[in-house]
Design a protein around this motif. Structure first.
Motif, PDB file in Angstrom:
ATOM      1  N   UNK A 186       0.831  -1.212   0.000  1.00  0.00           N
ATOM      2  CA  UNK A 186       0.000   0.000   0.000  1.00  0.00           C
ATOM      3  C   UNK A 186       0.862   1.257   0.000  1.00  0.00           C
ATOM      4  N   UNK A 187       1.933   1.237   0.779  1.00  0.00           N
ATOM      5  CA  UNK A 187       2.817   2.404   0.831  1.00  0.00           C
ATOM      6  C   UNK A 187       3.475   2.644  -0.523  1.00  0.00           C
ATOM      7  N   UNK A 188       3.930   1.577  -1.168  1.00  0.00           N
ATOM      8  CA  UNK A 188       4.572   1.718  -2.478  1.00  0.00           C
ATOM      9  C   UNK A 188       3.580   2.229  -3.508  1.00  0.00           C
ATOM     10  N   UNK A 189       2.348   1.726  -3.466  1.00  0.00           N
ATOM     11  CA  UNK A 189       1.337   2.187  -4.425  1.00  0.00           C
ATOM     12  C   UNK A 189       0.973   3.647  -4.164  1.00  0.00           C
ATOM     13  N   UNK A 190       0.937   4.031  -2.890  1.00  0.00           N
ATOM     14  CA  UNK A 190       0.660   5.437  -2.587  1.00  0.00           C
ATOM     15  C   UNK A 190       1.757   6.339  -3.156  1.00  0.00           C
ATOM     16  N   UNK A 191       2.998   5.919  -3.025  1.00  0.00           N
ATOM     17  CA  UNK A 191       4.106   6.707  -3.588  1.00  0.00           C
ATOM     18  C   UNK A 191       4.002   6.780  -5.100  1.00  0.00           C
ATOM     19  N   UNK A 192       3.668   5.670  -5.728  1.00  0.00           N
ATOM     20  CA  UNK A 192       3.525   5.669  -7.185  1.00  0.00           C
ATOM     21  C   UNK A 192       2.348   6.544  -7.616  1.00  0.00           C
ATOM     22  N   UNK A 193       1.247   6.484  -6.860  1.00  0.00           N
ATOM     23  CA  UNK A 193       0.092   7.325  -7.178  1.00  0.00           C
ATOM     24  C   UNK A 193       0.438   8.806  -7.043  1.00  0.00           C
ATOM     25  N   UNK A 194       1.229   9.126  -5.995  1.00  0.00           N
ATOM     26  CA  UNK A 194       1.649  10.522  -5.824  1.00  0.00           C
ATOM     27  C   UNK A 194       2.509  10.969  -6.995  1.00  0.00           C
ATOM     28  N   UNK A 195       3.406  10.098  -7.439  1.00  0.00           N
ATOM     29  CA  UNK A 195       4.268  10.439  -8.568  1.00  0.00           C
ATOM     30  C   UNK A 195       3.428  10.641  -9.833  1.00  0.00           C
ATOM     31  N   UNK A 196       2.456   9.731 -10.047  1.00  0.00           N
ATOM     32  CA  UNK A 196       1.596   9.872 -11.236  1.00  0.00           C
ATOM     33  C   UNK A 196       0.795  11.170 -11.184  1.00  0.00           C
ATOM     34  N   UNK A 197       0.302  11.516  -9.982  1.00  0.00           N
ATOM     35  CA  UNK A 197      -0.493  12.735  -9.848  1.00  0.00           C
ATOM     36  C   UNK A 197       0.342  13.967 -10.167  1.00  0.00           C
ATOM     37  N   UNK A 198       1.581  13.982  -9.654  1.00  0.00           N
ATOM     38  CA  UNK A 198       2.452  15.126  -9.929  1.00  0.00           C
ATOM     39  C   UNK A 198       2.782  15.208 -11.413  1.00  0.00           C
ATOM     40  N   UNK A 199       3.093  14.069 -12.003  1.00  0.00           N
ATOM     41  CA  UNK A 199       3.423  14.070 -13.426  1.00  0.00           C
ATOM     42  C   UNK A 199       2.225  14.479 -14.278  1.00  0.00           C
ATOM     43  N   UNK A 200       1.019  14.008 -13.908  1.00  0.00           N
ATOM     44  CA  UNK A 200      -0.184  14.392 -14.651  1.00  0.00           C
ATOM     45  C   UNK A 200      -0.454  15.879 -14.528  1.00  0.00           C
ATOM     46  N   UNK A 201      -0.274  16.415 -13.315  1.00  0.00           N
ATOM     47  CA  UNK A 201      -0.474  17.851 -13.120  1.00  0.00           C
ATOM     48  C   UNK A 201       0.535  18.645 -13.936  1.00  0.00           C
TER      49      UNK A 201
ATOM     50  N   UNK B 204       1.811  17.837 -16.714  1.00  0.00           N
ATOM     51  CA  UNK B 204       1.430  17.789 -18.136  1.00  0.00           C
ATOM     52  C   UNK B 204       0.111  18.501 -18.398  1.00  0.00           C
ATOM     53  N   UNK B 205      -0.540  19.012 -17.357  1.00  0.00           N
ATOM     54  CA  UNK B 205      -1.821  19.670 -17.528  1.00  0.00           C
ATOM     55  C   UNK B 205      -2.987  18.709 -17.659  1.00  0.00           C
ATOM     56  N   UNK B 206      -2.781  17.433 -17.291  1.00  0.00           N
ATOM     57  CA  UNK B 206      -3.858  16.449 -17.392  1.00  0.00           C
ATOM     58  C   UNK B 206      -4.796  16.526 -16.192  1.00  0.00           C
ATOM     59  N   UNK B 207      -4.290  17.013 -15.085  1.00  0.00           N
ATOM     60  CA  UNK B 207      -5.113  17.197 -13.894  1.00  0.00           C
ATOM     61  C   UNK B 207      -4.834  18.592 -13.344  1.00  0.00           C
ATOM     62  N   UNK B 208      -5.710  19.041 -12.474  1.00  0.00           N
ATOM     63  CA  UNK B 208      -5.522  20.353 -11.872  1.00  0.00           C
ATOM     64  C   UNK B 208      -6.837  21.075 -11.705  1.00  0.00           C
ATOM     65  N   UNK B 209      -6.734  22.329 -11.323  1.00  0.00           N
ATOM     66  CA  UNK B 209      -7.913  23.145 -11.037  1.00  0.00           C
ATOM     67  C   UNK B 209      -7.713  24.519 -11.652  1.00  0.00           C
ATOM     68  N   UNK B 210      -8.740  24.985 -12.359  1.00  0.00           N
ATOM     69  CA  UNK B 210      -8.710  26.320 -12.958  1.00  0.00           C
ATOM     70  C   UNK B 210      -9.912  27.083 -12.421  1.00  0.00           C
ATOM     71  N   UNK B 211      -9.661  28.230 -11.784  1.00  0.00           N
ATOM     72  CA  UNK B 211     -10.717  29.040 -11.174  1.00  0.00           C
ATOM     73  C   UNK B 211     -11.100  30.158 -12.145  1.00  0.00           C
TER      74      UNK B 211
ATOM     75  N   UNK C 215      -4.211  25.511 -16.674  1.00  0.00           N
ATOM     76  CA  UNK C 215      -4.741  26.726 -17.294  1.00  0.00           C
ATOM     77  C   UNK C 215      -4.452  26.729 -18.790  1.00  0.00           C
ATOM     78  N   UNK C 216      -3.257  26.354 -19.183  1.00  0.00           N
ATOM     79  CA  UNK C 216      -2.918  26.358 -20.606  1.00  0.00           C
ATOM     80  C   UNK C 216      -3.742  25.341 -21.389  1.00  0.00           C
ATOM     81  N   UNK C 217      -4.070  24.214 -20.750  1.00  0.00           N
ATOM     82  CA  UNK C 217      -4.952  23.242 -21.406  1.00  0.00           C
ATOM     83  C   UNK C 217      -6.354  23.837 -21.592  1.00  0.00           C
ATOM     84  N   UNK C 218      -6.848  24.525 -20.564  1.00  0.00           N
ATOM     85  CA  UNK C 218      -8.180  25.145 -20.666  1.00  0.00           C
ATOM     86  C   UNK C 218      -8.167  26.261 -21.706  1.00  0.00           C
ATOM     87  N   UNK C 219      -7.106  27.043 -21.756  1.00  0.00           N
ATOM     88  CA  UNK C 219      -7.010  28.094 -22.771  1.00  0.00           C
ATOM     89  C   UNK C 219      -7.009  27.485 -24.167  1.00  0.00           C
ATOM     90  N   UNK C 220      -6.346  26.347 -24.324  1.00  0.00           N
ATOM     91  CA  UNK C 220      -6.382  25.664 -25.616  1.00  0.00           C
ATOM     92  C   UNK C 220      -7.787  25.229 -25.981  1.00  0.00           C
TER      93      UNK C 220
END
Length: 304
Positions: free
Chosen positions: A70-85, A87-94, A283-288
């Protein structure tokens, strides 16, 4: 316990062979053995029973197996989340906007973002008038805003998304209803319903400027927080209002008539505005996406 300890433990636990585990991790066997011994010292328990012929998990090792995975998967999930953010695949635009003139635009953009960029949350803030919206974009509390202005503010990038014209809206049966064109000078004695002066509606500013240019301060008998309420008050006969044609198109209200305004023959523009140099990948993904959802209309030469 560090990540490399967990990876080493799981490799040995799953292979039950130090040599194969070392190959899997692309390390030599002696450093792997030292890592396992260090982990056992840190935990105060033996994790493996070793003989010359076999490696087996102890009860302590068995207990560690699921938490380690579980700890290893959590670390991998954190890495994927950071990498996705990144690349603009995840995030929040207000995004801020105000009034019915913007609602169709927001709906079109929101639909495309949902379809094309499901990992990005488009967080919407309504009743954000121009001055307030620009301040919020500049101080970073908003990423995007739909606004109008007469003077381009510094540090703001923008793109025109709507061409609009100022009009009057009057009650049905009013003396100006049915006219092909009216000037603000003819409205000197009229009672007006308007948006509030604060928090900085560009439409309210344009209205008071047009009245003063016609030679009088407008007689504002009632303010209302939004265009829907303004139109309801006009329909009730409280007064007339100065607005943009796009706002009226997006409001369903019986008992009102739209009258073209001489001062509205020169168009005004709604813009999508954001901070210059903003590095938010989402933001750049949303602008696109906005280039497709809210394309720039045909504009006169020199307007941008």
């Amino acid at each position: 316990m560090q990540l490399h300890h967990i990876e080493a433990f799981l490799a040995v636990a799953e292979e039950l062979h130090f040599g194969r585990a070392a190959e899997r991790l692309h390390v030599a066997q002696p450093p792997l053995s030292r890592t396992i011994k260090q982990l056992e010292r840190d935990l105060g328990a033996h994790l493996f029973e070793r003989t010359t012929r076999s490696v087996r998990l102890t009860s302590a090792g068995e207990a560690l197996l699921d938490p380690a995975r579980q700890a290893l998967e959590s670390c991998r999930a954190a890495r994927r989340a950071v990498q996705s953010a990144g690349r603009g695949e995840t995030g929040r635009v207000r995004m801020g906007f105000a009034g019915p003139s913007s609602h169709l635009l927001v709906g079109q953009l929101g639909r495309l973002v949902r379809e094309r960029l499901p990992g990005i949350e488009l967080s919407l803030q309504s009743t954000t008038y121009a001055a307030e919206g620009l301040r919020s974009v500049m101080d970073g509390s908003l990423d995007l805003a739909i606004v109008r202005w007469t003077v381009e503010p510094p540090a703001i990038a923008h793109r025109i998304v709507t061409v609009e014209h100022y009009v009057l809206v009057v009650p049905k049966g009013h003396r100006l209803a049915g006219r092909n064109l009216v000037s603000m000078a003819e409205c000197r004695d009229e009672a007006f319903v308007a948006l509030p002066a604060d928090p900085g509606s560009s439409l309210r500013d344009a209205f008071t400027r047009a009245a003063h240019d016609a030679g009088y301060p407008p007689n504002i008998v009632q303010t209302a927080p939004d265009s829907w309420t303004v139109m309801a008050l006009v329909a009730a006969g409280v007064g007339i209002t100065f607005t943009v044609d796009v706002a009226v198109v997006n409001v369903t209200q019986d008992g009102i008539t739209v009258v073209p305004l001489k001062e509205g023959r020169t168009p005004t523009y709604s813009r999508l505005a954001w901070r210059k140099g903003d590095t938010n990948p989402a933001l750049h993904e949303v602008l696109g996406a906005s280039e497709e959802a809210l394309p720039t209309p045909d504009l006169p030469n020199g307007v941008h």
